[in-house]
Design an enzyme around this catalytic site. Structure first.
Site, PDB file in Angstrom:
ATOM      1  N   ASN A 105     -13.720   8.310 -42.913  1.00  0.00           N
ATOM      2  CA  ASN A 105     -15.038   8.764 -43.384  1.00  0.00           C
ATOM      3  C   ASN A 105     -16.213   8.353 -42.499  1.00  0.00           C
ATOM      4  OD1 ASN A 105     -14.707   6.086 -44.288  1.00  0.00           O
ATOM      5  ND2 ASN A 105     -16.261   6.382 -45.853  1.00  0.00           N
ATOM      6  N   CYS A 236     -17.493   4.676 -49.255  1.00  0.00           N
ATOM      7  CA  CYS A 236     -16.784   3.659 -50.044  1.00  0.00           C
ATOM      8  C   CYS A 236     -17.665   2.985 -51.089  1.00  0.00           C
ATOM      9  CB  CYS A 236     -16.211   2.605 -49.110  1.00  0.00           C
ATOM     10  SG  CYS A 236     -17.465   1.845 -48.060  1.00  0.00           S
TER      11      CYS A 236
HETATM   12  N1  LIG Z   1     -14.937  -0.916 -47.804  1.00  0.00           N
HETATM   13  C1  LIG Z   1     -15.205  -0.205 -46.726  1.00  0.00           C
HETATM   14  O1  LIG Z   1     -15.909  -0.631 -45.835  1.00  0.00           O
HETATM   15  C2  LIG Z   1     -14.636   1.179 -46.585  1.00  0.00           C
HETATM   16  C3  LIG Z   1     -15.193   2.028 -45.624  1.00  0.00           C
HETATM   17  C4  LIG Z   1     -14.665   3.312 -45.489  1.00  0.00           C
HETATM   18  C5  LIG Z   1     -13.614   3.751 -46.299  1.00  0.00           C
HETATM   19  N2  LIG Z   1     -13.101   2.895 -47.224  1.00  0.00           N
HETATM   20  C6  LIG Z   1     -12.012   3.345 -48.104  1.00  0.00           C
HETATM   21  O2  LIG Z   1     -11.060   4.098 -47.377  1.00  0.00           O
HETATM   22  C7  LIG Z   1     -10.403   5.042 -48.232  1.00  0.00           C
HETATM   23  C8  LIG Z   1     -10.380   6.406 -47.566  1.00  0.00           C
HETATM   24  O3  LIG Z   1      -9.829   6.316 -46.301  1.00  0.00           O
HETATM   25  P1  LIG Z   1      -8.325   6.766 -45.944  1.00  0.00           P
HETATM   26  O4  LIG Z   1      -7.917   7.884 -46.836  1.00  0.00           O
HETATM   27  O5  LIG Z   1      -8.288   6.965 -44.479  1.00  0.00           O
HETATM   28  O6  LIG Z   1      -7.511   5.457 -46.326  1.00  0.00           O
HETATM   29  P2  LIG Z   1      -5.951   5.129 -46.058  1.00  0.00           P
HETATM   30  O7  LIG Z   1      -5.702   3.818 -46.707  1.00  0.00           O
HETATM   31  O8  LIG Z   1      -5.107   6.268 -46.431  1.00  0.00           O
HETATM   32  O9  LIG Z   1      -5.850   4.998 -44.457  1.00  0.00           O
HETATM   33  C9  LIG Z   1      -6.625   4.083 -43.731  1.00  0.00           C
HETATM   34  C10 LIG Z   1      -5.960   3.798 -42.395  1.00  0.00           C
HETATM   35  O10 LIG Z   1      -4.735   3.110 -42.618  1.00  0.00           O
HETATM   36  C11 LIG Z   1      -3.686   3.733 -41.869  1.00  0.00           C
HETATM   37  N3  LIG Z   1      -2.445   3.456 -42.582  1.00  0.00           N
HETATM   38  C12 LIG Z   1      -1.858   4.196 -43.562  1.00  0.00           C
HETATM   39  N4  LIG Z   1      -0.735   3.587 -43.981  1.00  0.00           N
HETATM   40  C13 LIG Z   1      -0.611   2.432 -43.276  1.00  0.00           C
HETATM   41  C14 LIG Z   1       0.345   1.379 -43.254  1.00  0.00           C
HETATM   42  N5  LIG Z   1       1.409   1.375 -44.066  1.00  0.00           N
HETATM   43  N6  LIG Z   1       0.157   0.351 -42.397  1.00  0.00           N
HETATM   44  C15 LIG Z   1      -0.928   0.315 -41.582  1.00  0.00           C
HETATM   45  N7  LIG Z   1      -1.855   1.306 -41.546  1.00  0.00           N
HETATM   46  C16 LIG Z   1      -1.699   2.350 -42.383  1.00  0.00           C
HETATM   47  C17 LIG Z   1      -4.124   5.179 -41.814  1.00  0.00           C
HETATM   48  O11 LIG Z   1      -3.458   5.860 -40.768  1.00  0.00           O
HETATM   49  C18 LIG Z   1      -5.618   5.029 -41.571  1.00  0.00           C
HETATM   50  O12 LIG Z   1      -5.890   4.764 -40.217  1.00  0.00           O
HETATM   51  C19 LIG Z   1     -11.223   5.039 -49.520  1.00  0.00           C
HETATM   52  O13 LIG Z   1     -10.536   4.298 -50.493  1.00  0.00           O
HETATM   53  C20 LIG Z   1     -12.510   4.337 -49.110  1.00  0.00           C
HETATM   54  O14 LIG Z   1     -13.191   3.705 -50.164  1.00  0.00           O
HETATM   55  C21 LIG Z   1     -13.577   1.626 -47.371  1.00  0.00           C
HETATM   56  O1  LIG Z   2     -17.582   3.998 -46.509  1.00  0.00           O
HETATM   57  C1  LIG Z   2     -18.223   2.960 -46.361  1.00  0.00           C
HETATM   58  C2  LIG Z   2     -19.441   2.951 -45.707  1.00  0.00           C
HETATM   59  C3  LIG Z   2     -20.195   1.741 -45.297  1.00  0.00           C
HETATM   60  C4  LIG Z   2     -21.550   1.659 -45.398  1.00  0.00           C
HETATM   61  N1  LIG Z   2     -21.951   0.494 -44.848  1.00  0.00           N
HETATM   62  C5  LIG Z   2     -20.900  -0.197 -44.374  1.00  0.00           C
HETATM   63  C6  LIG Z   2     -20.816  -1.408 -43.698  1.00  0.00           C
HETATM   64  C7  LIG Z   2     -19.570  -1.877 -43.307  1.00  0.00           C
HETATM   65  C8  LIG Z   2     -18.436  -1.107 -43.592  1.00  0.00           C
HETATM   66  O2  LIG Z   2     -17.239  -1.551 -43.239  1.00  0.00           O
HETATM   67  C9  LIG Z   2     -18.513   0.110 -44.264  1.00  0.00           C
HETATM   68  C10 LIG Z   2     -19.754   0.566 -44.656  1.00  0.00           C
END
Ligand SMILES: NC(=O)c1ccc[n+]([C@@H]2O[C@H](COP(=O)([O-])OP(=O)(O)OC[C@H]3O[C@@H](n4cnc5c(N)ncnc54)[C@H](O)[C@@H]3O)[C@@H](O)[C@H]2O)c1
Ligand SMILES: O=CCc1c[nH]c2ccc(O)cc12
Length: 442
Positions: A105, A236
């Protein structure tokens, strides 16, 4: 076009012959942006070895020397006085080869937020972007190369779960910084634990936004839109559980629905557009599925929630949907409990501060939260009591790079951004210095 700082197997990644196509087409209509073959064990090992070789040189450079190629924050230890003129000091030393694994994202930001502090602390990084967004990390590698980062220090490997697993299990990796979903985060943590590797987990959320009747209503409405519809709701930390104090619910809903209906959805490259397409067809279907489920469970769709076919013929077949506001929601509904990761706002009434804090905290997530009120004491009391890594007061989704970001509870641990990140990419060495004679017990 690929610099030496980017470690890439010859067939791993190449841009398709698409330069004449508009990015909106590429993004929205499912055309091929690039072809890539996932990296296997041999390529992952080669990338890590190349990063390790670069790390052995890079770690010896002083902060000031590294600052010539990357802006380095003040990395310093402490001096501790001991009896008899003796003393100890601490040094912040790098960890070694760190792995970054990113979600789709915020692909460029995630790669930057992980690699910049890692490199600044003297580490190397092997980064694996999401297979949905393989390109921008490679562009970042080119930028690093141009800035003077040594070859091999920042490597990009392409692939999905299998490549991610190889990275997490590699014995030469000291740390894994992961951004993605909770289920994948658990697997990453489990694999890293087996190798006693440090971990940062930036995971999903279902953040609450509390709107009190004493708020400045126009700002609260704008805040709720920012909290839900920024980048199609694929954020997220979005505040997707919008708790509104009962007395102002009618005015809030009227204003929020009016503004939501007016959001221009379409080509993300046009100045006037405020919402683009969702990442993929399966993801659009998943988000629409949440809306259908919400209706079955008794929610009322006040606007949106259906696919959009834009009038521009170039965008036909794109994964667009109308931003959605759901009323009549209850805490036990799927749309209120689960992360949707799309433009869907769930609105819920509340009566008292104590009640809403209890309801807001009744979740396994804890990434972010927000409160709108004019009462300064209430604002800080609510911020203290909400179980989340961030609380926005009278705004939402403000994340400057100098401010720490990260989760409580199952939204993860560790922090990205801000000075504190240094602690997550370095280890502390204590040096004890005797200034007198050894006082031996033997
Ligand atoms: N907290 C944050 O900063 C933040 C920021 C952005 C997105 N997110 C979260 O990410 C999610 C959406 O992203 P997504 O669909 O790409 O997530 P995902 O967990 O499906 O994938 C994330 C990454 O992990 C890799 N991956 C998948 N299986 C794996 C394994 N078994 N071992 C190691 N790597 C593996 C994927 O190829 C990808 O690069 C949402 O839940 C969102 O809230 C969190
Ligand atoms: O999807 C999450 C977006 C986000 C916004 N601010 C931050 C800072 C650090 C992060 O890892 C994710 C995000």
């Amino acid at each position: 076009m690929i610099g030496c700082t980017t470690w890439l197997h010859p067939y791993v990644f190449y841009l398709g012959a698409q330069p004449a196509c508009k990015p909106a087409n590429l993004v929205c209509v499912g055309r091929i942006l690039c072809q890539m073959v996932p990296c296997g064990a041999e390529e992952v090992d080669e990338a890590i070895k190349s990063a390790h070789a670069a790390y052995l040189q890079w770690r010896k450079m002083a902060g000031m020397e590294r600052a010539r190629v990357i802006c380095v924050l003040f990395i310093k230890g402490q001096h501790i006085q001991l009896p008899g003129g003796s003393f100890a000091y601490t040094r912040r030393e790098p960890l070694g080869v760190c792995v970054g694994i990113g979600a789709w994202n915020y692909p460029f930001q995630i790669a930057s937020w992980k690699s910049a502090p890692a490199l600044a602390c003297g580490n190397a990084m092997v980064f694996k972007p999401s297979p949905m967004t393989p390109v921008t990390a490679v562009i970042l590698a080119e930028i690093y190369k141009e800035a003077g980062v040594p070859d091999g220090l920042f490597c990009v490997v392409q692939g999905g779960a299998d490549t991610g697993t190889l990275l997490c299990q590699h014995p030469k990796v000291a740390k894994v910084s992961f951004t993605g979903s909770v289920p994948t985060g658990k697997k990453v943590m489990e694999m890293s634990a087996k190798g006693v590797k440090q971990v940062t987990l930036e995971l999903g959320g279902k953040s609450p936004l509390l709107i009190f009747k004493d708020c400045e209503l126009e700002n609260a409405v704008k805040g709720a839109l920012m909290a839900n519809f920024l980048t199609q709701g694929e954020v997220c930390c979005n505040g997707t559980r919008v708790y509104v104090q009962r007395e102002i619910m009618p005015q809030f809903l009227e204003k929020v629905v009016k503004r939501t209906k007016a959001i221009p959805v379409g080509d993300p490259l046009l100045d006037g557009t405020r919402m683009g397409a969702l990442i993929s067809k399966p993801h659009l279907e998943k988000v629409l599925g949440f809306v259908s489920q919400a209706k079955k469970e008794g929610a009322k769709v006040l606007c949106g929630g259906e696919p959009i076919v834009p009038s521009d013929p170039n965008l036909k077949g794109g994964y667009f949907m109308a931003p959605c506001v759901l009323d009549n929601c209850r805490d036990d509904m799927t749309c209120v409990k689960e992360e949707i990761f799309g433009p869907v706002m769930s609105v819920l009434p509340f009566d008292t501060e104590e009640e809403v804090i209890g309801r807001a905290n009744n979740t396994t997530f804890g990434l972010a939260s927000g409160v709108f009120t004019r009462d300064i004491s209430r604002a800080h009391r609510v911020a203290e009591n909400l179980e989340a890594g961030t609380c926005f007061i009278n705004n939402y989704n403000i994340s400057p790079v100098e401010v720490p970001f990260g989760g409580y509870k199952m939204s993860g641990f560790g922090r990205e951004n801000g000075q504190v990140t240094i602690e997550y990419y370095s280890q502390l060495k204590t040096v004890v210095v005797e200034m007198g004679d050894v006082d031996s017990l033997f």
